[in-house]
Design an enzyme around this catalytic site. Structure first.
Site, PDB file in Angstrom:
ATOM      1  NE  ARG A 248      10.289   3.705   5.810  1.00 21.09           N
ATOM      2  CZ  ARG A 248      11.019   4.888   5.702  1.00 21.09           C
ATOM      3  NH1 ARG A 248      11.181   6.002   6.786  1.00 21.09           N
ATOM      4  NH2 ARG A 248      12.007   5.149   4.717  1.00 21.09           N
ATOM      5  CG  HIS A 252      14.882   2.196   6.809  1.00 21.82           C
ATOM      6  ND1 HIS A 252      14.265   0.986   5.971  1.00 21.82           N
ATOM      7  CD2 HIS A 252      16.105   1.482   6.927  1.00 21.82           C
ATOM      8  CE1 HIS A 252      15.060   0.081   5.897  1.00 21.82           C
ATOM      9  NE2 HIS A 252      16.115   0.236   6.330  1.00 21.82           N
ATOM     10  CE1 TYR A 261      13.598   9.251   4.889  1.00 16.97           C
ATOM     11  CE2 TYR A 261      15.812   8.931   5.662  1.00 16.97           C
ATOM     12  CZ  TYR A 261      14.435   8.612   5.661  1.00 16.97           C
ATOM     13  OH  TYR A 261      14.042   7.691   6.239  1.00 16.97           O
TER      14      TYR A 261
END
Lengths: 355, 327
Positions: A248, A252, A261
């Site tokens: 992706r 998220h 991250y």
């Protein structure tokens, strides 16, 4: 990447066998659906940024996995999406207006079109996988030639329900397809930290069901793998686990910041340049003389028009009434619901009482 | 001579008759097939109906309940057996996040007609986590119905009603009563309506509310106190824990002005608190004394060397009745 089943290389060249199954019209439809999906996704993020939609879960980068798998289905099949599988739902027949409605916070956004079995986006992780075993089991017992497909991500493979679903499906040989989009991250946790097994597909061995790891950005590989899995299911040979390796590009959800991250820009750029699912099909179609700039411009305009029309439909949907929350809790409303509903809508008794 | 059955026999008969009556009914659970279930509730049914309808499943509660949800959405009526109530926890998410909500989430397009049967309650000298009484977990969740019979007659009639209910029903079977006594049970299929309490014994001084295995304790206490103190108790078996039968509760306390709730579940946030709230809402001015709760304690149900000390006894219930009567 070399261990992945691939038919169409990132350079847009055929490296596998189409097995005589993919005609030009289907290929063009695949491309159109992927463009629609990408435009829809980008539009949704914009709407969220403008405050016209709530938190949204984007899927850009995963179009080949979702579109290719859903295009293989037939209308009677049961589709169990997660909160990231809008493209799969739309391709299987969900209206874009409903998807918008869902993310705009309307309960009616979960309604499946008549004669299609498209479940609402599943928010808990992996729980829908067992439902897909149940519906498929019922199809088998009732001699209906339909499969159930459960979408899930790499994070779901850590949940107990993943294992229970695969085990049940194996034991009862249900016509279930477990379709994992391994996009590399479960929110912030990379797959290497999610699991010590190198792949998700290898887990199938533990349940003695077929498992296959494919390039999830290669729509031909996705579609052909799905067709095989469906045939096996309909022949009474049970479930299949498909691991579609993809990525992706974005966050998220719109409430998440992936820069915290992962090296967001370079990682996404690398995937985009080396493996983008739309790009490789477009190059292939162009090389076949089936696509060009004019067609592309016309397609994007046409897709945007459809998306805008769906948005108008969603935004003009009547505002939900507070009393709607009391509907459909039970087949017949309980006395509590009836009374609490009247409490909600009746005028306050406080009026007229001196301070 | 009229036929008498134990509760477990009545439950078996309910499932047997519905299996014969409706081809959509399927039983699923651990050890329910060849073994007939840990309490033998499904004895011989696999031989009668075959392994597609009486299914020995893998040992996985989320798998059983989750698959049953899918089966229910696609035309079947699954009746799930969970071996003991505390073993339901791995499947709890499936119950509360999905079974209870499917109708709501899909605006009535899909629903989950299923029954989850499970033995519950203490007093059987079971190992750890075989004696829980956590009905309040389920009564708190919109979308579920919760039923707890206390007699063989009601067990059969309520279970048939549960299998015909369009909504998911948590069917709590008081383990202690499975073989405790026999009762006349008609052979034909009959229904005891879900949502209706039963006035087991009429009385005028105190209302006692109970369900499951505690009904017997309440009845014993009522008999003793009538004999010893001349107090007339109205004993009510709630039978359905969600939705509660408010009308029966209120009609009784309006008559007696006093009430005692008996449950073996932990006291805090137990259903006794809900019943007191209903009384406060609807009949406070009729009450001559605060409602008394005689319950299990707020401790994990202990292992069996002191299990009986956890459970409400007729003595404790009598003390509670006297306290409200002399307030």
């Amino acid at each position: 990447m070399s261990s992945l089943y691939q038919v169409l290389s990132p350079a847009g060249e055929l490296v596998g066998d189409l097995k005589g199954q993919l005609d030009e019209a289907t290929m063009i439809k695949m491309y159109e659906n992927m463009v629609l999906a990408r435009q829809f996704d980008r539009k949704s993020i914009n709407l969220q940024r403008q405050g016209r939609m709530g938190t949204y879960a984007p899927f850009e980068g995963q179009e080949a996995s979702q579109v290719g798998s859903a295009m293989a289905l037939t209308p009677g099949d049961w589709l169990f999406p997660t909160y990231r599988d809008h493209a799969a739902a739309i391709v299987h027949g969900q209206s874009m207006a409903r998807v918008f409605l869902y993310w705009m916070g309307h309960m009616e956004g979960s309604i499946s079109p008549k004669h299609l079995n498209i479940m609402p986006p599943c928010v808990p992780i992996a729980t829908q996988m067992v439902h897909a075993v149940g519906t498929a089991w019922a199809s088998k017992l009732q001699n209906e030639k339909h499969v159930s497909i459960a979408y899930f991500g790499d994070g779901a493979s850590s949940e107990g329900d993943f294992h229970e679903a695969l085990n049940f499906a194996g034991v009862f040989q249900t016509p279930t397809i477990f379709f994992c989009q391994n996009n590399g991250f479960a929110i912030s946790v990379p797959f290497s930290q999610q699991s010590s097994s190198k792949t998700i597909a290898q887990r199938s061995a533990a349940y003695d069901i077929p498992g296959v790891r494919i390039d999830g950005n290669d729509i031909f590989a996705v579609w052909l793998t799905m067709k095989e899995a469906m045939q096996r299911a309909l022949d009474g040979k049970g479930p299949t686990l498909i691991e579609a390796v993809t990525f992706r590009y974005g966050a998220h959800t719109t409430a998440d910041d992936p820069k915290k991250y992962r090296d967001q820009e370079s990682l996404s750029e690398e995937w985009r340049q080396e493996r983008d699912p739309l790009q490789r099909l477009r190059v292939y179609l162009e090389n076949q003389g089936l696509w060009n700039e004019t067609k592309e411009a016309e397609l994007v305009a046409r897709m945007n028009e459809q998306i805008d029309a769906a948005l108008v439909e969603a935004e003009s949907y009547p505002k939900s009434k507070p009393e709607d929350m009391f509907k459909h809790v039970y087949a017949e409303p309980s006395w509590m619901a009836t009374e609490q509903e009247s409490e909600l809508v009746k005028p306050s008794k406080q009026e007229g009482i001196p301070a | 001579m009229k036929r008498k059955l134990t509760m477990i026999q009545a439950i078996t008969e309910a499932m047997d008759q519905k299996l014969a009556d409706d081809s959509r009914i399927m039983l699923l659970g651990e050890d329910i097939g060849v073994n007939g279930g840990v309490f033998r509730a499904t004895e011989d049914l696999i031989h009668k109906y075959g392994p597609d309808r009486v299914v020995d499943t893998p040992l996985a509660e989320a798998g059983i309940i989750g698959a049953a949800i899918g089966l229910a959405m696609n035309g079947k009526i699954p009746v799930v057996e969970i071996q003991f109530l505390a073993f339901i926890y791995p499947g709890f998410e499936q119950i509360v996040s999905h079974a209870a909500r499917m109708r709501y989430r899909t605006r009535g397009q899909y629903h989950v007609p299923m029954v989850i049967r499970t033995p519950y309650g203490a007093g059987i000298r079971g190992p750890e986590l075989h004696s829980e009484s956590v009905e309040t977990f389920f009564a708190h969740v919109p979308g579920l119905k919760v039923v707890a019979p206390s007699t063989p007659y009601d067990a059969k009639g309520l279970l048939i009603a549960a299998m015909e209910d369009p909504d998911p029903v948590i069917f709590l079977e008081p383990t202690k009563l499975y073989r405790a006594f026999k009762q006349e049970v008609p052979e034909e299929m009959y229904r005891v309506p879900i949502g209706k309490a039963k006035v087991v014994q009429e009385g005028s001084d105190v209302s006692i509310f109970a369900w499951g295995a505690m009904l017997r304790v309440a009845e014993d206490a009522a008999k003793q106190i009538e004999r010893e103190n001349g107090l007339s108790c109205e004993v009510i078996d709630l039978r359905t824990l969600y939705p509660l039968d408010r009308d029966t509760i209120i009609a009784s306390v309006k008559k007696t002005g006093r009430a005692v709730v008996v449950h073996e579940a932990h006291k805090t946030a137990g259903l006794g608190a809900e019943i007191i709230s209903i009384i406060n809402d609807e009949a406070l001015i009729y009450m001559k004394a605060p409602v008394k709760r005689i319950t299990g304690f707020d401790v994990p149900v202990p292992q069996f060397s002191i299990e009986d000390d956890y459970l409400p006894t007729a003595e404790r219930v009598k003390d509670g009745i006297l306290e409200t009567a002399t307030f």
